[in-house]
Design an enzyme around this catalytic site. Sequence first.
Site, PDB file in Angstrom:
ATOM      1  N   LYS A  49     -22.834  23.006 -44.351  1.00 52.29           N
ATOM      2  CA  LYS A  49     -23.046  21.898 -43.816  1.00 52.29           C
ATOM      3  C   LYS A  49     -22.824  20.661 -45.095  1.00 52.29           C
ATOM      4  O   LYS A  49     -23.172  20.937 -46.401  1.00 52.29           O
ATOM      5  CB  LYS A  49     -24.623  21.746 -43.804  1.00 52.29           C
ATOM      6  CG  LYS A  49     -25.269  20.557 -43.139  1.00 52.29           C
ATOM      7  CD  LYS A  49     -26.884  20.922 -42.749  1.00 52.29           C
ATOM      8  CE  LYS A  49     -27.579  19.302 -42.283  1.00 52.29           C
ATOM      9  NZ  LYS A  49     -28.882  19.584 -42.072  1.00 52.29           N
ATOM     10  N   SER A 124     -30.356  18.526 -37.468  1.00 50.50           N
ATOM     11  CA  SER A 124     -29.513  17.822 -38.002  1.00 50.50           C
ATOM     12  C   SER A 124     -28.199  18.595 -38.274  1.00 50.50           C
ATOM     13  O   SER A 124     -27.067  17.921 -38.525  1.00 50.50           O
ATOM     14  CB  SER A 124     -29.730  16.987 -39.400  1.00 50.50           C
ATOM     15  OG  SER A 124     -30.066  17.721 -40.281  1.00 50.50           O
ATOM     16  N   SER A 148     -34.185  21.098 -38.599  1.00 52.11           N
ATOM     17  CA  SER A 148     -32.705  21.067 -38.440  1.00 52.11           C
ATOM     18  C   SER A 148     -31.958  22.268 -38.688  1.00 52.11           C
ATOM     19  O   SER A 148     -30.618  22.187 -38.257  1.00 52.11           O
ATOM     20  CB  SER A 148     -32.016  19.953 -39.770  1.00 52.11           C
ATOM     21  OG  SER A 148     -32.453  18.698 -39.341  1.00 52.11           O
TER      22      SER A 148
HETATM   23  N1  GLN Z   1     -34.989  15.936 -37.182  1.00 52.67           N
HETATM   24  C1  GLN Z   1     -35.833  15.612 -38.404  1.00 52.67           C
HETATM   25  C2  GLN Z   1     -35.686  14.479 -38.991  1.00 52.67           C
HETATM   26  O1  GLN Z   1     -34.906  13.480 -38.429  1.00 52.67           O
HETATM   27  C3  GLN Z   1     -35.521  16.812 -39.307  1.00 52.67           C
HETATM   28  C4  GLN Z   1     -34.346  16.623 -39.854  1.00 52.67           C
HETATM   29  C5  GLN Z   1     -34.194  17.762 -40.805  1.00 52.67           C
HETATM   30  O2  GLN Z   1     -34.818  19.043 -40.577  1.00 52.67           O
HETATM   31  N2  GLN Z   1     -33.065  17.652 -41.810  1.00 52.67           N
HETATM   32  O3  GLN Z   1     -36.190  14.104 -39.868  1.00 52.67           O
END
Ligand code: GLN
Length: 431
Positions: A49, A124, A148
Amino acid sequence: MGGVEGVASYLESIEEGKEVNAFLDLNPRALEEARLAEGKLAGLAIAVKSNISVKGLRAACASFTLENYVAGYDATVVERIRKEGGVVVGMTNMDEFACGSSGETSAFGPTQNPAAPGRIPGGSSSGSAAAVAASLCDAALGSDTGGSIRNPASHCGIVGIKPTYGLVPRYGLIDLAMSLDQIGPMARDVHTAALLLEVIAGPNPKECTTLKVEPPEYSRLLSRKIDGCRIGYAREFEEFTDPRITSVIKKSLDRLERMGAEVVPVTLPNLGKGLSTYYLTVFVEFFSATRKFDGRRYGRKIEEVCGREVLRRILLGRYISQKEYSGKYYKKALQFRSLIKRELLGALEGVDVIAGPTVPKLPHRLGESMDPMAMYGYDVLTVPTNLAGIPAGVIKAGEVDGIPVGLQVQGEPLGEQKILNVLYALEDGGC
Ligand code: GLN
């Protein structure tokens, strides 16, 4: 396949699969590295990532802020992967600075869902999940602050593990919210995910937040025997979840019962309080983490070039931090965080794991507009895990209209093996 041929064939597939938009940067030395690779991961192609540092590759976090930022060192997890012969093939697309649940907030365009064409892959860690699902690599690293790894694993029909907080070093990860972030593996099968986890886990003397425990060899200890395993299921999951998803999840639970596990009810009355607690915490910690992106040391000034979601979080984080003297928001969030942690740990006391849905809704179509609150709603079932610091894993449970649906299995701190075994039992298609 593995080895030089394996990596070469993945590089070809990446080239052919460009429309998936899973990768932001490729490793020009991948083949050379594959030739020299030795160890547990010898020649396995690993996608990383874009918020995890890999020396010589761009860690852009899918943002114009860090568009040309090339990492000068390897994150601890990457060092460990390389030591075991894993080959980093490239950096994957993601929601900008990991802020999002759909993969659409990337400054470099959204990623496609290879398992459900035309729909979001989830986020994400969108590019990592899509790269695994489209067979553009053997495995990938994602990061999970509030879901994410698990959310895109569910939408793309793959395996994803969010480890116990502190089990995997965060050194070299660009923070979203440092008290919640964890790096973890994503793969097409449980064995590969377990193998990658055992390579990246373990204490790091450079970091005060890693736990001082040596991880077991998860991959060697994998077992499909789940006889007598007590699996908790909370009715509260159903209040938030599309009934079609609930019915897929229940079929998985039935399968586990037929394999000898016992499904027992647990209660999580504060499940719905996780979202506001999580977002308050993230806004404050993210605001603080982004202060270094002022355009002097790294790239550009974040507020001048970032997307709307990142800007919203910075502004809200600034506002809440300023109000902190009154203890109105952040302090409350911390109190709720303890409550949610206590509740989850309490529920886990009587069972081996808790199993349920991962994301309450099916992934929407790419480009469909969504208001921020609806987008945050995707996270209701995943954020409590991070708030409690416990581990969780996801595996494909079935489909609704051809769209993958993932089962989420949560466990006690350092209970990764139990989680992996439940996923492993489901994987072989038995019963
Ligand atoms: N969707 C969550 C957020 O927007 C989690 C994001 C993540 O785990 N990086 O914060």
